[in-house]
Write an enzyme that holds these catalytic residues in place. Structure first.
Site, PDB file in Angstrom:
ATOM      1  N   GLY A  12       0.832  -1.206   0.000  1.00 53.46           N
ATOM      2  CA  GLY A  12       0.000   0.000   0.000  1.00 53.46           C
ATOM      3  C   GLY A  12       0.860   1.247   0.000  1.00 53.46           C
ATOM      4  N   SER A  14       1.680   3.120  -2.484  1.00 52.99           N
ATOM      5  CA  SER A  14       1.489   4.053  -3.595  1.00 52.99           C
ATOM      6  C   SER A  14       0.957   5.402  -3.142  1.00 52.99           C
ATOM      7  CB  SER A  14       0.560   3.439  -4.647  1.00 52.99           C
ATOM      8  OG  SER A  14      -0.702   3.139  -4.095  1.00 52.99           O
ATOM      9  N   ARG A  15       0.272   5.431  -2.005  1.00 55.46           N
ATOM     10  CA  ARG A  15      -0.318   6.716  -1.575  1.00 55.46           C
ATOM     11  C   ARG A  15      -0.527   6.719  -0.056  1.00 55.46           C
ATOM     12  NH1 ARG A  15      -6.625   5.981  -3.567  1.00 55.46           N
ATOM     13  NH2 ARG A  15      -7.338   5.140  -1.570  1.00 55.46           N
ATOM     14  N   VAL A  64      -2.518  -8.125  -2.289  1.00 56.86           N
ATOM     15  CA  VAL A  64      -1.953  -8.807  -1.115  1.00 56.86           C
ATOM     16  C   VAL A  64      -2.856  -9.929  -0.597  1.00 56.86           C
ATOM     17  CG1 VAL A  64      -0.481  -6.900  -0.331  1.00 56.86           C
ATOM     18  CG2 VAL A  64      -2.834  -7.084   0.538  1.00 56.86           C
ATOM     19  N   ASN A  91       1.003  -2.397   5.235  1.00 55.46           N
ATOM     20  CA  ASN A  91       0.169  -1.200   5.383  1.00 55.46           C
ATOM     21  C   ASN A  91      -1.075  -1.242   4.486  1.00 55.46           C
ATOM     22  OD1 ASN A  91      -0.210   1.959   5.593  1.00 55.46           O
ATOM     23  ND2 ASN A  91       0.047   1.501   3.418  1.00 55.46           N
ATOM     24  N   TYR A 156     -13.845  -4.377   9.408  1.00 59.14           N
ATOM     25  CA  TYR A 156     -12.565  -3.661   9.509  1.00 59.14           C
ATOM     26  C   TYR A 156     -11.957  -3.834  10.900  1.00 59.14           C
ATOM     27  CZ  TYR A 156      -9.296   0.308   9.117  1.00 59.14           C
ATOM     28  OH  TYR A 156      -8.181   1.113   9.085  1.00 59.14           O
ATOM     29  N   ALA A 158     -12.520  -6.171  13.070  1.00 54.34           N
ATOM     30  CA  ALA A 158     -12.095  -7.576  13.266  1.00 54.34           C
ATOM     31  C   ALA A 158     -10.751  -7.815  12.563  1.00 54.34           C
ATOM     32  CB  ALA A 158     -13.154  -8.535  12.725  1.00 54.34           C
ATOM     33  N   ILE A 189      -6.554   9.526  10.499  1.00 52.23           N
ATOM     34  CA  ILE A 189      -5.429  10.129   9.780  1.00 52.23           C
ATOM     35  C   ILE A 189      -5.945  10.694   8.463  1.00 52.23           C
ATOM     36  CG2 ILE A 189      -3.113   9.720   8.838  1.00 52.23           C
ATOM     37  CD1 ILE A 189      -3.348   9.143  11.902  1.00 52.23           C
TER      38      ILE A 189
HETATM   39  P1  NAI Z   1      -5.291   4.623   1.334  1.00 54.54           P
HETATM   40  O1  NAI Z   1      -6.630   4.178   0.876  1.00 54.54           O
HETATM   41  O2  NAI Z   1      -4.898   6.041   1.083  1.00 54.54           O
HETATM   42  O3  NAI Z   1      -4.154   3.678   0.693  1.00 54.54           O
HETATM   43  C1  NAI Z   1      -4.307   2.303   0.710  1.00 54.54           C
HETATM   44  C2  NAI Z   1      -3.149   1.659   0.019  1.00 54.54           C
HETATM   45  O4  NAI Z   1      -3.362   0.237   0.093  1.00 54.54           O
HETATM   46  C3  NAI Z   1      -3.017   2.009  -1.454  1.00 54.54           C
HETATM   47  O5  NAI Z   1      -1.644   2.117  -1.772  1.00 54.54           O
HETATM   48  C4  NAI Z   1      -3.588   0.789  -2.178  1.00 54.54           C
HETATM   49  O6  NAI Z   1      -2.963   0.557  -3.423  1.00 54.54           O
HETATM   50  C5  NAI Z   1      -3.231  -0.314  -1.210  1.00 54.54           C
HETATM   51  N1  NAI Z   1      -4.106  -1.479  -1.328  1.00 54.54           N
HETATM   52  C6  NAI Z   1      -5.445  -1.519  -1.139  1.00 54.54           C
HETATM   53  N2  NAI Z   1      -5.887  -2.764  -1.387  1.00 54.54           N
HETATM   54  C7  NAI Z   1      -4.821  -3.520  -1.730  1.00 54.54           C
HETATM   55  C8  NAI Z   1      -4.629  -4.867  -2.121  1.00 54.54           C
HETATM   56  N3  NAI Z   1      -5.650  -5.722  -2.192  1.00 54.54           N
HETATM   57  N4  NAI Z   1      -3.387  -5.273  -2.433  1.00 54.54           N
HETATM   58  C9  NAI Z   1      -2.325  -4.425  -2.378  1.00 54.54           C
HETATM   59  N5  NAI Z   1      -2.448  -3.130  -2.022  1.00 54.54           N
HETATM   60  C10 NAI Z   1      -3.681  -2.698  -1.714  1.00 54.54           C
HETATM   61  O7  NAI Z   1      -5.225   4.260   2.879  1.00 54.54           O
HETATM   62  P2  NAI Z   1      -4.443   4.922   4.114  1.00 54.54           P
HETATM   63  O8  NAI Z   1      -5.371   5.839   4.803  1.00 54.54           O
HETATM   64  O9  NAI Z   1      -3.116   5.394   3.688  1.00 54.54           O
HETATM   65  O10 NAI Z   1      -4.303   3.632   5.064  1.00 54.54           O
HETATM   66  C11 NAI Z   1      -3.147   2.829   5.109  1.00 54.54           C
HETATM   67  C12 NAI Z   1      -3.316   1.812   6.227  1.00 54.54           C
HETATM   68  O11 NAI Z   1      -3.540   2.484   7.459  1.00 54.54           O
HETATM   69  C13 NAI Z   1      -4.500   0.870   6.024  1.00 54.54           C
HETATM   70  O12 NAI Z   1      -4.162  -0.411   6.490  1.00 54.54           O
HETATM   71  C14 NAI Z   1      -5.553   1.477   6.925  1.00 54.54           C
HETATM   72  O13 NAI Z   1      -6.483   0.514   7.346  1.00 54.54           O
HETATM   73  C15 NAI Z   1      -4.712   1.973   8.073  1.00 54.54           C
HETATM   74  N6  NAI Z   1      -5.343   2.998   8.861  1.00 54.54           N
HETATM   75  C16 NAI Z   1      -5.701   4.199   8.299  1.00 54.54           C
HETATM   76  C17 NAI Z   1      -6.322   5.160   9.064  1.00 54.54           C
HETATM   77  C18 NAI Z   1      -6.740   6.484   8.511  1.00 54.54           C
HETATM   78  O14 NAI Z   1      -7.387   7.238   9.246  1.00 54.54           O
HETATM   79  N7  NAI Z   1      -6.418   6.812   7.264  1.00 54.54           N
HETATM   80  C19 NAI Z   1      -6.609   4.918  10.480  1.00 54.54           C
HETATM   81  C20 NAI Z   1      -6.180   3.633  10.973  1.00 54.54           C
HETATM   82  C21 NAI Z   1      -5.570   2.721  10.172  1.00 54.54           C
END
Ligand code: NAI
Length: 245
Positions: A12, A14-15, A64, A91, A156, A158, A189
């Site tokens: 994850g 990429s962004r 993944v 991530n 989520y 779980a 975040i």
């Molecule tokens: P985002 O949606 O901006 O980025 C998600 C990333 O995961 C992207 O790079 C996407 O390509 C990748 N991804 C999604 N599904 C995938 C798959 N099947 N295989 C490979 N890559 C995949 O999300 P964000 O906000 O940056 O979150 C990152 C991590 O932090 C996640 O695990 C999220 O659950 C966790 N998180 C985020 C919070 C927030 O408030 N943004 C709070 C708590 C946890």
């Protein structure tokens, strides 16, 4: 291919939070392998930014949730970067929110598969490399949802609670091999994942003792810290402005 620098794999990457982690690790001199699905341009941008730090960087499209795809991707990464994989940051994550009485089987399965099985798959296919290298650092991204629960996020929370168990078992199992495994549990975040949540929502702000949403850099700080420590393992570090204390 010749062994390169130490390499970090960031799923994850990429962004959002993953991108910030990748950039911070590149600045510390890690070569960066990003694993992602979705927008190619975002991934290319992250790779280009990492390369500006003078390190090698590449992005791999890989779901993944797939045991086979992650196996092939890890093997491709070791071919491209050498086997000095020093760090894995799990991530990648998705949300498919809904109330329990309405949640589809598909939304349950997809969130568990990406968020929880995804981390298992990546650890499964890198563990032998870490063992062979006599060391390694793993950081998994959990969430305060996994610690406290959250109405409307049964799938989520779980998956993120599962990450805590996965982290602790991995930490215990691989400790003797010099491998640490920790988790970071972010709160709210500011990323694409939370773009529908705004701080105009004073209800939300009331739940955050520090009174603001976090930034991806707040989470990256914690990831870098855990990756740097040889003596912290099995820890779950909250980065949540105090929500879950
Ligand atoms: P985002 O949606 O901006 O980025 C998600 C990333 O995961 C992207 O790079 C996407 O390509 C990748 N991804 C999604 N599904 C995938 C798959 N099947 N295989 C490979 N890559 C995949 O999300 P964000 O906000 O940056 O979150 C990152 C991590 O932090 C996640 O695990 C999220 O659950 C966790 N998180 C985020 C919070 C927030 O408030 N943004 C709070 C708590 C946890």
């Amino acid at each position: 291919m010749a062994e390169g620098n130490r390499t970090a794999i960031v799923t994850g990457g990429s962004r959002g939070i993953g991108r910030e982690v990748a950039l911070r690790l590149a600045a510390l001199g890690y070569d960066i392998a990003i694993v992602y699905v979705g927008d190619e341009n975002e991934a290319a941008e992250t790779v280009a930014e990492c390369r500006k730090a003078g390190v090698k960087a590449a992005a791999y499209v890989c779901n993944v949730a797939s045991f086979e795809e992650t196996k092939e991707t890890v093997s491709q990464i070791t071919e491209d970067f050498g086997s000095n994989i020093a760090a894995l940051v799990n991530n990648a994550g998705i949300t498919r929110d809904g109330l329990i009485a309405m949640m589809s089987e598909e939304n349950w399965d997809s969130v568990i598969s990406v968020n929880l099985k995804g981390a298992f798959n990546m650890i499964r296919h890198t563990a032998r490399i870490f063992i062979r290298n006599k060391g390694g650092r793993i950081v998994n991204i959990s969430s305060v949802s996994g610690l406290m629960g959250n109405a409307g996020q049964i799938n989520y929370s779980a998956s993120k609670a599962g990450i805590v168990g996965l982290t602790k078992s991995t930490a215990r199992e691989l400790a003797a091999k010099g491998v640490t495994c920790n988790a970071v549990a972010p709160g709210f975040i500011r990323t694409d994942m939370t773009k529908n949540i705004t701080e105009d929502n004073s209800e939300l702000l009331r739940t955050i003792p520090l009174g603001r949403m976090g930034e991806a850099s707040d989470v990256a700080d914690a990831v870098v810290f855990l990756l740097s420590s040889p003596y912290i393992t099995g820890e779950v570090l909250r980065v949540d402005g105090g929500i879950a204390m």
